[in-house]
Design an enzyme around this catalytic site. Structure first.
Site, short mmCIF file in Angstrom:
data_model
loop_
_atom_site.label_atom_id
_atom_site.label_comp_id
_atom_site.label_asym_id
_atom_site.label_seq_id
_atom_site.Cartn_x
_atom_site.Cartn_y
_atom_site.Cartn_z
N ASP A 12 -1.07 -1.54 5.07
CA ASP A 12 -2.07 -1.37 4.62
C ASP A 12 -2.52 -2.64 3.99
O ASP A 12 -3.60 -2.79 3.28
CB ASP A 12 -1.24 -0.47 2.86
CG ASP A 12 -0.79 0.56 3.99
OD1 ASP A 12 -1.47 1.92 4.58
OD2 ASP A 12 0.30 1.16 3.02
N GLY A 14 -5.96 -3.11 5.22
CA GLY A 14 -7.02 -3.03 5.61
C GLY A 14 -7.70 -3.38 7.18
O GLY A 14 -8.44 -4.24 7.04
N GLY A 39 -2.84 5.69 8.24
CA GLY A 39 -4.06 5.80 7.38
C GLY A 39 -4.76 4.50 7.16
O GLY A 39 -4.48 3.71 6.57
N HIS A 40 -5.93 4.41 8.00
CA HIS A 40 -6.81 3.50 9.04
C HIS A 40 -7.97 4.01 7.68
O HIS A 40 -8.61 5.04 8.48
CB HIS A 40 -7.18 2.49 9.50
CG HIS A 40 -5.60 2.21 10.90
ND1 HIS A 40 -5.53 2.13 11.49
CD2 HIS A 40 -4.31 1.89 9.94
CE1 HIS A 40 -4.10 1.37 11.73
NE2 HIS A 40 -3.48 1.26 10.35
#
Ligand code: GDP
Ligand code: MG
Length: 424
Positions: A12, A14, A39-40
């Site tokens: 996570d 980014g 989860g991008h």
């Protein structure tokens, strides 16, 4: 040119946002590991998208996206993800999406196994995303998995189902006393979700080699960070695949090619989803403040992320594992609220200061050593040039650069595509 975009921390960081930005200069974007536990988040002129399986280059029309052999693909989830994007006007066809025939299929019984095991563990759980990832990778190495290429020859595939189902029920029914998996449900699952994907399945290695020969720029997009790598991360609180840049050509389908560079995505502070040692962790009000400022709630699961200040020890290790040649530092804007900013610069272990990231079990004994630097305490989200940054913000970047021993090429100051500064 072959470039990997990888995570330096616990995930996570980014990555999706940076891939979306940097893919402008690339012709091909490949995912090389992991599954729909990713989860991008990508925000651009077309809206906000959360990608779980599809490479983040899918949002650029002229980019070809590859899902490599190192991935595990939940075909039902993929169907849903593709449908959602198509609804939003994103074009997806065999021209811009190629799925490796060697990628492994995450089966409904893998998801079931993941849930059964997390429930069994109860208080001792690993913090799995319950998407079947560990069981399907286990099946891969057991050599009992189904691969995408098998969907191209359904007759042969269906013949294999009975054997696999029999074997799987030894665990599902025999071990967990759950309801048995049936051949019929698996065959109809393949028919419903596998058939429509046939046109995308190919030998992506062949395609990638040709693209490379033609001088195309190829990017490898990692899911999760170095500290979640199965070998180098905080095992067993890791993912079940290799998140490391050096694995990217292998997991994408081109073990014969070598990376030209590795861009590490590093967060201006620390976050960690799920269980496992997280030495620099904040608790209570301090944690809540940073979590809310950073909007640190999981993109795939909505779970609140654990947060803490930047961790030099872990990040330097992450940079080493990823062989990062340059860094993109993300979420700098989130720290704008602070008058003073803490940094974890070392760990205390049995009365001694250590600066090298230790073996996972040793982490339980480590306490963080914090240092404090001056914050900039003003909004930097509109800064687009190095000169726009307040002195303290520039000092913070330079401090991390020096402490971590790697050039920080980009600083991201917002989630939107253009909210970044090129430092060199
Ligand atoms: P990934 O898994 O590495 O792709 O990262 P995630 O998408 O799970 O989490 C990163 C979150 O931070 C997303 O919600 C992004 O939209 C957001 N984000 C990325 N870069 C920045 C930034 O520089 N500033 C802010 N405020 N948000 C960012
Ligand atoms: Mg994520």
């Amino acid at each position: 040119m072959l470039t990997s975009i990888c995570g330096i921390n616990w995930g996570d960081e980014g990555k999706g946002r940076m891939v979306d930005l940097l893919s402008e200069k690339f012709d091909v974007v490949c995912r090389y590991q992991g599954g729909n536990n990713a989860g991008h988040t990508v925000i651009n002129e077309r809206g906000k998208f959360i990608l779980n399986l599809l490479p983040s280059g899918i949002l650029r029309e002229d980019v070809v996206n590859v899902m490599g052999n190192g991935m595990v693909i939940d075909i039902k989830h993929l169907a849903g993800e593709m449908a959602k994007l198509k609804e939003a006007g994103v074009k997806i066809s065999p021209k811009n999406l190629k799925i490796s025939d060697r990628a492994v299929i995450t089966m409904p019984y893998n998801v079931l196994q993941d849930c059964l095991e997390e429930d069994r563990l109860a208080g001792k759980k690993f913090g799995s995303t319950r998407r079947g990832i560990a069981p399907v990778y286990a099946d891969k190495y057991f050599k009992k998995a189904f691969r995408m290429g098998e969907l191209l020859d359904p007759e042969r595939l269906y013949k294999r189902v009975a054997d696999i189902v029999e074997w799987k029920n030894l665990t599902v029914v025999g071990g967990y006393h759950a309801e048995k998996v049936t051949v019929e449900e698996i065959v109809s699952y393949f028919k419903e979700y596998g058939e429509p994907l046939k046109e995308y399945i190919c030998d992506v290695g062949l395609y990638l080699n040709e693209a490379n020969k033609a001088g195309k720029n190829i990017m490898f997009e990692a899911q999760l960070g170095a500290l979640r790598d199965i070998d180098f991360g905080i095992y067993p609180y890791t993912s079940s695949s290799s998140t490391i840049a050096a694995y990217a050509p292998i997991g994408a389908g081109v073990p014969n090619l070598q990376l030209d560079n590795s861009i590490g995505i590093m967060k201006a502070y620390s976050t960690c989803v799920g269980e496992g040692p997280f030495t620099a962790e904040y608790f209570g009000d301090k944690a809540k403040r940073l979590r809310d400022l950073g909007g640190e709630y999981g993109a795939a699961t909505g779970r609140p992320r654990r947060v803490g200040p930047f961790d030099v020890v872990a990040s330097r290790y992450g940079i080493r594992c990823q062989g990062a040649t340059e860094i993109a530092l993300t979420k700098m804007d989130v720290l704008s609220d602070y008058e003073e900013i803490e940094i974890c610069e070392a760990y205390m272990l049995n009365g001694k200061t250590i600066t090298e990231f230790p073996f996972t079990d040793v982490l339980d004994e480590c306490k963080p050593v914090f240092t404090t630097v001056k914050g900039w305490n003003c909004d930097i989200s509109a800064c687009r040039k190095k000169e726009d940054l307040p002195k303290e913000a520039l000092d913070y970047v330079r401090y991390l650069e020096k402490a971590c021993g790697c050039k920080i090429k980009y600083v991201s100051v917002g989630a939107e595509r253009d909210a970044y500064i090129e430092m060199y």
